[in-house]
Design a protein around this motif. Structure first.
Motif, PDB file in Angstrom:
ATOM      1  N   TYR A 184       0.841  -1.131   0.037  1.00 19.62           N
ATOM      2  CA  TYR A 184       0.199  -0.124  -0.053  1.00 19.62           C
ATOM      3  C   TYR A 184       0.622   1.329   0.200  1.00 19.62           C
ATOM      4  O   TYR A 184       1.839   1.377   0.928  1.00 19.62           O
ATOM      5  CB  TYR A 184      -0.937   0.021   1.078  1.00 19.62           C
ATOM      6  N   GLY A 185       0.442   2.169  -0.926  1.00 20.35           N
ATOM      7  CA  GLY A 185       1.255   3.333  -1.059  1.00 20.35           C
ATOM      8  C   GLY A 185       2.638   3.307  -1.683  1.00 20.35           C
ATOM      9  O   GLY A 185       3.167   4.464  -2.103  1.00 20.35           O
ATOM     10  N   LYS A 186       2.789   2.209  -2.237  1.00 22.46           N
ATOM     11  CA  LYS A 186       4.018   2.093  -3.088  1.00 22.46           C
ATOM     12  C   LYS A 186       3.954   2.472  -4.468  1.00 22.46           C
ATOM     13  O   LYS A 186       2.787   2.225  -4.969  1.00 22.46           O
ATOM     14  CB  LYS A 186       4.647   0.660  -2.875  1.00 22.46           C
ATOM     15  N   PRO A 187       5.019   3.181  -5.109  1.00 20.79           N
ATOM     16  CA  PRO A 187       4.562   3.460  -6.734  1.00 20.79           C
ATOM     17  C   PRO A 187       4.301   2.449  -7.379  1.00 20.79           C
ATOM     18  O   PRO A 187       4.850   1.160  -7.374  1.00 20.79           O
ATOM     19  CB  PRO A 187       6.148   4.097  -6.875  1.00 20.79           C
ATOM     20  N   GLY A 188       3.397   2.777  -8.264  1.00 19.34           N
ATOM     21  CA  GLY A 188       2.968   1.526  -9.258  1.00 19.34           C
ATOM     22  C   GLY A 188       1.778   0.772  -8.961  1.00 19.34           C
ATOM     23  O   GLY A 188       1.102   0.054  -9.584  1.00 19.34           O
ATOM     24  N   THR A 189       1.473   0.955  -7.567  1.00 15.29           N
ATOM     25  CA  THR A 189       0.214   0.525  -7.227  1.00 15.29           C
ATOM     26  C   THR A 189      -1.054   1.171  -7.174  1.00 15.29           C
ATOM     27  O   THR A 189      -2.136   0.977  -6.572  1.00 15.29           O
ATOM     28  CB  THR A 189       0.299  -0.131  -5.660  1.00 15.29           C
ATOM     29  N   GLU A 190      -1.067   2.184  -7.755  1.00 15.37           N
ATOM     30  CA  GLU A 190      -2.355   3.378  -7.566  1.00 15.37           C
ATOM     31  C   GLU A 190      -3.386   2.797  -8.236  1.00 15.37           C
ATOM     32  O   GLU A 190      -4.382   2.905  -7.753  1.00 15.37           O
ATOM     33  CB  GLU A 190      -1.819   4.805  -8.069  1.00 15.37           C
ATOM     34  N   LYS A 191      -3.292   2.428  -9.446  1.00 16.70           N
ATOM     35  CA  LYS A 191      -4.668   1.851 -10.171  1.00 16.70           C
ATOM     36  C   LYS A 191      -5.293   0.763  -9.518  1.00 16.70           C
ATOM     37  O   LYS A 191      -6.544   0.531  -9.377  1.00 16.70           O
ATOM     38  CB  LYS A 191      -4.147   1.411 -11.498  1.00 16.70           C
ATOM     39  N   ILE A 192      -4.268  -0.355  -9.020  1.00 17.24           N
ATOM     40  CA  ILE A 192      -4.832  -1.516  -8.108  1.00 17.24           C
ATOM     41  C   ILE A 192      -5.662  -0.984  -6.966  1.00 17.24           C
ATOM     42  O   ILE A 192      -6.585  -1.564  -6.788  1.00 17.24           O
ATOM     43  CB  ILE A 192      -3.595  -2.406  -7.875  1.00 17.24           C
ATOM     44  N   THR A 193      -4.869  -0.050  -6.328  1.00 15.21           N
ATOM     45  CA  THR A 193      -5.452   0.365  -5.023  1.00 15.21           C
ATOM     46  C   THR A 193      -6.903   1.285  -5.167  1.00 15.21           C
ATOM     47  O   THR A 193      -8.049   0.754  -4.606  1.00 15.21           O
ATOM     48  CB  THR A 193      -4.467   1.394  -4.207  1.00 15.21           C
ATOM     49  N   ASN A 194      -6.845   2.036  -6.369  1.00 16.88           N
ATOM     50  CA  ASN A 194      -8.125   2.682  -6.430  1.00 16.88           C
ATOM     51  C   ASN A 194      -9.270   1.748  -6.928  1.00 16.88           C
ATOM     52  O   ASN A 194     -10.417   1.968  -6.766  1.00 16.88           O
ATOM     53  CB  ASN A 194      -7.696   3.701  -7.765  1.00 16.88           C
TER      54      ASN A 194
END
Length: 217
Positions: A184-194
């Protein structure tokens, strides 16, 4: 350390003794069904409560959304039904509608689960669920597990610990099945998180979880 190891061995031996007793009595039930010609006219369901931690993550008991206690053993035998593993995501709320459909009884509209009968017959409904929702809210309580909710799909899991804390966890279950690396919060995971956060909102509304209205404020 020696006392802790002794307690752990005692715990494991007692637990496995219980499991051995359960397995033995399943054999007794199956033998009875076969002797009385009921085996081919009976749906057999072998399941349990949530899984117990055996030291994973440093825990015992259950209640956390990590895989060891999130997953539940489930074996089902339907005479003439599918053989082998069912890959779809199922929940214990699916048992009641399954039994009702097999009994020829109408499934009430307020039941949230889905009948497993199509899956047991080898079919793959196109509209079958693609994610699972979890919510534990018994805190404060004797188990001292913080309140949290989350969503899991076929690969990723997003968990939110809330109330008196605000902590998010994201796991890639394909690359990290033991859930040891919080993404969580790591670069590259934004789309998955959203995407998973949107799925969370959808499921909270679908299951009429009171937390959904509180979070909207």
């Amino acid at each position: 350390k020696e006392l802790a190891e002794w307690k752990y061995q005692r715990y494991m031996h007692d637990y496995l003794s219980v499991i051995h007793s359960v397995d033995r009595n399943i054999g007794v039930v199956l033998e009875y069904l076969e002797k009385n010609n009921l085996l081919e006219n009976t749906l057999i369901v072998y399941t349990s409560d949530q899984g117990f931690y055996m030291g994973e993550h440093g825990w015992f008991d259950k209640r956390f959304m990590y895989e060891e206690s999130f997953r539940t053993p489930l074996f089902m035998r339907l005479p003439g039904g599918k053989k082998g593993k069912v890959d779809q995501l199922v929940q214990n709320i699916d048992y009641a509608p399954t039994f009702l459909e097999l009994a020829g009884v109408n499934i009430p509209n307020d039941i949230q689960g889905e009948s497993l009968l199509p899956l047991l017959k080898g079919k793959k409904p196109g509209d079958w669920r693609s994610s699972l929702y979890y919510h534990f809210y018994e805190y404060p309580g004797e188990h001292a597990v913080k309140r949290h909710y989350g969503v899991r799909d076929s690969r990723y899991k997003l968990i939110h610990f809330y109330n008196d804390i605000d902590v998010w966890e994201l796991y890639d279950l394909k690359e990290d099945p033991s859930e040891m690396n919080n993404l969580y919060g790591k670069p590259g995971t934004e789309k998955i998180t959203n995407r998973l956060k949107e799925e969370l909102k959808k499921l909270q509304k679908q299951y009429d979880d009171p937390i959904e209205s509180k979070l909207a404020k």
